[in-house]
Design a protein around this motif. Structure first.
Motif, PDB file in Angstrom:
ATOM      1  N   ASP A 435     -11.143  -9.108  19.131  1.00 14.44           N
ATOM      2  CA  ASP A 435     -11.882  -7.558  18.480  1.00 14.44           C
ATOM      3  C   ASP A 435     -13.192  -7.247  18.448  1.00 14.44           C
ATOM      4  O   ASP A 435     -14.000  -6.841  18.491  1.00 14.44           O
ATOM      5  CB  ASP A 435     -11.676  -7.457  16.853  1.00 14.44           C
ATOM      6  CG  ASP A 435     -10.087  -7.415  16.934  1.00 14.44           C
ATOM      7  OD1 ASP A 435      -9.074  -7.160  17.820  1.00 14.44           O
ATOM      8  OD2 ASP A 435      -9.720  -7.898  16.113  1.00 14.44           O
ATOM      9  N   GLN A 436     -14.565  -8.623  18.917  1.00 13.46           N
ATOM     10  CA  GLN A 436     -15.605  -8.489  18.465  1.00 13.46           C
ATOM     11  C   GLN A 436     -15.937  -8.224  19.444  1.00 13.46           C
ATOM     12  O   GLN A 436     -17.204  -7.372  20.245  1.00 13.46           O
ATOM     13  CB  GLN A 436     -16.428  -9.505  18.322  1.00 13.46           C
ATOM     14  CG  GLN A 436     -16.120  -9.997  16.819  1.00 13.46           C
ATOM     15  CD  GLN A 436     -17.114  -9.045  15.679  1.00 13.46           C
ATOM     16  OE1 GLN A 436     -18.480  -9.011  16.067  1.00 13.46           O
ATOM     17  NE2 GLN A 436     -16.511  -8.787  15.364  1.00 13.46           N
ATOM     18  N   LEU A 437     -16.211  -8.823  20.861  1.00 16.43           N
ATOM     19  CA  LEU A 437     -16.044  -8.061  22.224  1.00 16.43           C
ATOM     20  C   LEU A 437     -15.240  -6.864  22.678  1.00 16.43           C
ATOM     21  O   LEU A 437     -16.402  -6.161  23.574  1.00 16.43           O
ATOM     22  CB  LEU A 437     -15.028  -9.801  23.278  1.00 16.43           C
ATOM     23  CG  LEU A 437     -16.096 -10.623  23.288  1.00 16.43           C
ATOM     24  CD1 LEU A 437     -14.596 -11.906  23.787  1.00 16.43           C
ATOM     25  CD2 LEU A 437     -17.154 -10.935  23.883  1.00 16.43           C
ATOM     26  N   LYS A 438     -13.995  -6.849  22.183  1.00 14.94           N
ATOM     27  CA  LYS A 438     -14.048  -5.430  22.578  1.00 14.94           C
ATOM     28  C   LYS A 438     -14.981  -4.479  21.787  1.00 14.94           C
ATOM     29  O   LYS A 438     -14.686  -3.181  22.468  1.00 14.94           O
ATOM     30  CB  LYS A 438     -13.134  -4.958  22.157  1.00 14.94           C
ATOM     31  CG  LYS A 438     -11.433  -5.473  23.034  1.00 14.94           C
ATOM     32  CD  LYS A 438     -10.348  -5.169  22.498  1.00 14.94           C
ATOM     33  CE  LYS A 438      -8.853  -6.194  23.353  1.00 14.94           C
ATOM     34  NZ  LYS A 438      -7.443  -5.355  22.676  1.00 14.94           N
ATOM     35  N   TRP A 439     -15.803  -4.832  21.022  1.00 11.44           N
ATOM     36  CA  TRP A 439     -16.227  -3.735  19.919  1.00 11.44           C
ATOM     37  C   TRP A 439     -17.328  -3.630  20.872  1.00 11.44           C
ATOM     38  O   TRP A 439     -18.522  -2.289  21.198  1.00 11.44           O
ATOM     39  CB  TRP A 439     -16.727  -4.360  18.385  1.00 11.44           C
ATOM     40  CG  TRP A 439     -17.681  -3.376  17.720  1.00 11.44           C
ATOM     41  CD1 TRP A 439     -16.966  -1.985  17.478  1.00 11.44           C
ATOM     42  CD2 TRP A 439     -19.114  -3.522  17.904  1.00 11.44           C
ATOM     43  NE1 TRP A 439     -18.137  -1.656  16.517  1.00 11.44           N
ATOM     44  CE2 TRP A 439     -19.504  -2.140  17.102  1.00 11.44           C
ATOM     45  CE3 TRP A 439     -19.773  -4.489  18.156  1.00 11.44           C
ATOM     46  CZ2 TRP A 439     -20.951  -2.266  16.730  1.00 11.44           C
ATOM     47  CZ3 TRP A 439     -20.708  -4.935  17.561  1.00 11.44           C
ATOM     48  CH2 TRP A 439     -21.484  -3.171  16.814  1.00 11.44           C
ATOM     49  N   ASN A 446     -23.807  -0.399  29.673  1.00  8.54           N
ATOM     50  CA  ASN A 446     -23.821  -1.316  31.343  1.00  8.54           C
ATOM     51  C   ASN A 446     -22.579  -1.355  32.134  1.00  8.54           C
ATOM     52  O   ASN A 446     -21.372  -2.332  31.216  1.00  8.54           O
ATOM     53  CB  ASN A 446     -24.827  -2.490  30.964  1.00  8.54           C
ATOM     54  CG  ASN A 446     -25.033  -2.796  32.705  1.00  8.54           C
ATOM     55  OD1 ASN A 446     -24.428  -3.323  32.721  1.00  8.54           O
ATOM     56  ND2 ASN A 446     -26.227  -3.102  33.005  1.00  8.54           N
ATOM     57  N   ALA A 447     -22.316  -1.080  33.409  1.00 10.38           N
ATOM     58  CA  ALA A 447     -20.930  -1.744  33.749  1.00 10.38           C
ATOM     59  C   ALA A 447     -20.417  -3.099  34.033  1.00 10.38           C
ATOM     60  O   ALA A 447     -19.401  -3.779  33.932  1.00 10.38           O
ATOM     61  CB  ALA A 447     -20.538  -0.676  35.309  1.00 10.38           C
ATOM     62  N   ALA A 448     -21.834  -4.002  34.722  1.00  9.45           N
ATOM     63  CA  ALA A 448     -21.614  -5.025  34.821  1.00  9.45           C
ATOM     64  C   ALA A 448     -21.371  -5.634  33.924  1.00  9.45           C
ATOM     65  O   ALA A 448     -20.097  -6.659  33.796  1.00  9.45           O
ATOM     66  CB  ALA A 448     -22.719  -5.455  35.824  1.00  9.45           C
ATOM     67  N   GLU A 449     -21.834  -5.602  33.004  1.00 13.59           N
ATOM     68  CA  GLU A 449     -22.183  -6.535  31.558  1.00 13.59           C
ATOM     69  C   GLU A 449     -20.507  -6.451  30.556  1.00 13.59           C
ATOM     70  O   GLU A 449     -19.660  -7.070  30.392  1.00 13.59           O
ATOM     71  CB  GLU A 449     -22.868  -5.741  30.267  1.00 13.59           C
ATOM     72  CG  GLU A 449     -24.143  -6.683  30.818  1.00 13.59           C
ATOM     73  CD  GLU A 449     -24.656  -6.256  29.612  1.00 13.59           C
ATOM     74  OE1 GLU A 449     -25.350  -6.004  28.662  1.00 13.59           O
ATOM     75  OE2 GLU A 449     -26.587  -6.786  29.874  1.00 13.59           O
ATOM     76  N   ASN A 450     -20.431  -5.122  30.865  1.00 11.85           N
ATOM     77  CA  ASN A 450     -18.798  -4.535  30.373  1.00 11.85           C
ATOM     78  C   ASN A 450     -17.839  -5.109  30.911  1.00 11.85           C
ATOM     79  O   ASN A 450     -16.600  -5.621  30.456  1.00 11.85           O
ATOM     80  CB  ASN A 450     -18.215  -3.075  30.213  1.00 11.85           C
ATOM     81  CG  ASN A 450     -19.203  -2.530  29.501  1.00 11.85           C
ATOM     82  OD1 ASN A 450     -18.981  -2.352  28.410  1.00 11.85           O
ATOM     83  ND2 ASN A 450     -19.213  -0.884  29.404  1.00 11.85           N
ATOM     84  N   ASP A 451     -17.596  -5.764  32.206  1.00  8.91           N
ATOM     85  CA  ASP A 451     -17.242  -6.279  33.768  1.00  8.91           C
ATOM     86  C   ASP A 451     -16.608  -7.587  32.798  1.00  8.91           C
ATOM     87  O   ASP A 451     -15.607  -7.911  32.327  1.00  8.91           O
ATOM     88  CB  ASP A 451     -17.502  -6.331  34.460  1.00  8.91           C
ATOM     89  CG  ASP A 451     -17.204  -5.120  34.997  1.00  8.91           C
ATOM     90  OD1 ASP A 451     -16.007  -4.281  34.586  1.00  8.91           O
ATOM     91  OD2 ASP A 451     -17.665  -4.342  36.260  1.00  8.91           O
ATOM     92  N   LYS A 452     -17.678  -8.343  32.356  1.00  8.17           N
ATOM     93  CA  LYS A 452     -18.050  -9.263  32.210  1.00  8.17           C
ATOM     94  C   LYS A 452     -17.319  -9.299  30.580  1.00  8.17           C
ATOM     95  O   LYS A 452     -16.559 -10.533  30.345  1.00  8.17           O
ATOM     96  CB  LYS A 452     -19.350  -9.736  31.508  1.00  8.17           C
ATOM     97  CG  LYS A 452     -20.869 -10.420  33.246  1.00  8.17           C
ATOM     98  CD  LYS A 452     -21.689 -10.836  32.993  1.00  8.17           C
ATOM     99  CE  LYS A 452     -22.739 -11.095  34.153  1.00  8.17           C
ATOM    100  NZ  LYS A 452     -23.760 -10.986  33.845  1.00  8.17           N
ATOM    101  N   LEU A 453     -17.543  -8.930  30.267  1.00  2.52           N
ATOM    102  CA  LEU A 453     -16.555  -9.310  28.429  1.00  2.52           C
ATOM    103  C   LEU A 453     -15.340  -8.728  28.480  1.00  2.52           C
ATOM    104  O   LEU A 453     -15.107  -9.160  27.936  1.00  2.52           O
ATOM    105  CB  LEU A 453     -17.100  -7.687  27.541  1.00  2.52           C
ATOM    106  CG  LEU A 453     -19.151  -8.192  26.892  1.00  2.52           C
ATOM    107  CD1 LEU A 453     -19.347  -6.812  26.477  1.00  2.52           C
ATOM    108  CD2 LEU A 453     -19.034  -8.630  26.188  1.00  2.52           C
ATOM    109  N   LYS A 454     -15.226  -7.877  29.552  1.00  3.04           N
ATOM    110  CA  LYS A 454     -13.643  -7.080  29.464  1.00  3.04           C
ATOM    111  C   LYS A 454     -12.648  -8.984  30.070  1.00  3.04           C
ATOM    112  O   LYS A 454     -11.574  -9.202  29.593  1.00  3.04           O
ATOM    113  CB  LYS A 454     -12.999  -6.782  30.248  1.00  3.04           C
ATOM    114  CG  LYS A 454     -13.307  -5.001  29.728  1.00  3.04           C
ATOM    115  CD  LYS A 454     -13.827  -3.980  31.076  1.00  3.04           C
ATOM    116  CE  LYS A 454     -13.619  -2.546  30.363  1.00  3.04           C
ATOM    117  NZ  LYS A 454     -12.800  -2.104  31.766  1.00  3.04           N
TER     118      LYS A 454
END
Length: 538
Positions: A435-439, A446-454
């Motif tokens: 849940d923390q990562l999704k938040w 930043n799309a690149a960072e979002n891909d890493k988070l996903k």
């Protein structure tokens, strides 16, 4: 000169006499010292033994005092809040029930990760394995309960508790309708919002649709049941004393029938027979000979979860202790005084004074209500869950554990529910990280960072493995200070029976008690019964 020589001779003789006396004294002292050595060694051994005993008593007293102090004086808790320090929302976790599964989850969960709310009409945890010992007074009821608020107070984060009954669950709106058990006005019913819900409401006794059971039998699942049984047993004994020995009513009053050959029924029948043999035989010797305990089981044998050799051992012991074991006997009807049962092709009436019903489980009303809301919940045995304990039809937000559920291979036992609670605590810890990562993903542009988070979310989700139950064995008390045990150590099974197994049964249950206070009280109850016997009054 003569006088001087005489004086010298006298002194010389005196010196020789003194020397002889001194040597004799030394020899006597040495002899006496040699004789005292063993006495000195004995004193040393006694002294060190005394020091060891005193030291052990002081150390034991200190340990007990420390454990009790820690339980009575828990550390400060982190308060609940709408958000965490980083601004992310703190989700609400609602736990329904205060049984083995729910309490195991609460004890192992890091309650600082959620706003935890516990809802249960019973404001205590009940150590059910020892409940069959309470109606006859082997164990006091207060010794096997632990207040929910005490358990919640020892958690690292603040926990809210409502003494209320869950009436309905809306999995779409994510609300639980609860009703306070101490209120009678409109405010007694309210809706609780949740982000995650854990259903651990347990089960209620089932009668298999047999007429007259609910009206005439006593169940053995909660504290009021044990209290009711004790009152009935004691009242029947007192009523019987006023009747002639030849009176059929006296015989009926003194016939105690237990229906159900599982651990609960077997242990209660054993405790009842112990009470007759060990206590009533002293205070009411003639009447105790007229008391009879009958155990009725529809299957060919009792304790089906145990090895056949242990089943045979238990049945032989029942025969020795004169417990009337009726297997292959199915109850068809119950009246206030008689059980009608079928054994083979024969129909028989069994008169009874006290009837204890200890067979099977059925879903509670809130479970039925939740099952009716979902088409996939089509089982009458309980809430259907998947291998991760998620409720079918609401896998994203609801878990179900304990006796209220049905999943192949998982039986309605305290051992299963306890392990499910531990497993779910670890799952909810991972769910918090997800849940923390999704938040953070939502806050980040930043799309690149979002891909890493996903990618991290997917990795964490894959780490949530299916629940795996590890069977450690089964225990049952069968009377006369004997017990049986099926122990699983690795891939090997060990089958134990007898008096030594009874001591193991005691130590295992003491270790399973929820708090040090419970362990101490139960141990003291056992000591009290050993010294003073069981109380024969209501």
């Amino acid at each position: 000169m003569f006088q001087l020589a005489k004086s010298s001779a006298f002194r010389s003789g005196a010196q020789r006499a003194f020397s002889r006396s001194f040597r004799a004294a030394q020899q006597q002292s040495a002899a006496a010292g040699g004789a005292r050595k063993p006495a000195s060694l004995a004193r040393k051994i006694g002294k060190y033994t005394l020091y060891s005993v005193v030291g052990s008593v002081l150390a034991g007293t200190g340990y007990v005092s420390y454990k009790l102090y820690k339980e009575k004086n828990p550390s400060p808790q982190k308060p609940q809040s709408a958000t965490f320090d980083n601004g992310s929302p703190r989700k609400t976790l609602v736990i329904l029930g205060s049984g083995w599964g729910s309490v195991s989850l609460l004890k192992n969960l890091d309650t600082t990760l959620y706003n935890v709310v516990v809802v249960s009409p019973r404001n205590y945890f009940l150590f059910t394995p020892l409940l069959p010992s309470t109606p006859v007074g082997t164990i006091e009821l207060k010794s096997i309960v632990e207040p929910v608020r005490s358990i919640a107070r020892r958690a690292p984060g603040e926990v809210t508790y409502y003494e209320a009954e869950a009436l309905d669950v809306d999995p779409v709106g994510k609300t639980v309708k609860v009703k306070s058990v101490s209120g009678s006005d409109a405010d007694a019913v309210r809706d609780l919002k949740y982000d995650y819900l854990v259903v651990g409401v347990g089960a209620q006794p089932t009668t298999f649709g047999i007429p007259g059971v609910f009206e005439n039998a006593s169940f053995l699942k909660e504290i009021p049941d044990a209290q009711e049984i004790r009152v009935k047993v004691m009242n029947n004994i007192e009523k019987a004393t006023t009747l002639p020995v030849s009176d059929p009513e006296r015989k009926r009053l003194l016939n105690f029938v237990v229906v159900g050959g599982g651990p609960t029924g077997v242990e209660f029948a054993a405790e009842l027979q112990d009470y007759i043999d060990q206590d009533l035989s002293k205070w009411m010797p003639e009447l105790s000979k007229e008391l009879h305990v009958t155990l009725v089981e529809a299957l060919p044998n009792i304790l089906n979860m145990f090895d056949k050799s242990l089943i045979k051992y238990a049945e032989d012991l029942f025969q020795e202790t004169k417990i009337n074991l009726r297997t292959n006997t199915m109850v068809k009807n119950v009246t206030p005084t008689v059980i009608t049962a079928k054994c083979g092709d024969d129909i028989e009436d069994i008169p009874y004074g006290v009837l204890v019903w200890a067979t099977g489980n059925a879903p509670r009303e809130v479970s039925k209500s939740l099952m009716n809301r979902m088409e996939c919940q089509n089982s009458r045995r309980g809430l259907l869950i998947n291998e991760k304990l998620q409720l079918l039809g609401a896998e994203d937000s609801i878990w179900a554990i304990g006796d209220c559920t049905f999943y192949p291979g998982l039986f309605p036992t305290a051992q299963v529910a306890h392990q499910e609670g531990e497993y779910l605590a670890s799952v909810l810890k991972k769910q918090y990280k997800i849940d923390q990562l999704k938040w953070h993903t939502l806050q980040n542009s930043n799309a690149a960072e979002n891909d890493k988070l996903k990618s991290k979310v997917e990795k964490l989700s894959s780490q949530i493995k299916a629940f795996k139950y590890n069977h450690h064995g089964a225990l049952a008390y069968i009377g006369s200070e004997k017990a049986i045990a099926d122990l699983a150590l690795g891939e090997s099974m060990y089958h134990l029976a007898g008096s030594f197994t009874f001591l193991f049964w005691k130590s295992a249950y003491l270790n399973m008690c929820l708090s040090f206070r419970n362990r101490l009280l139960v141990a003291l109850d056992w000591c009290k019964v050993s010294f003073f016997g069981r109380d024969s009054s209501v």
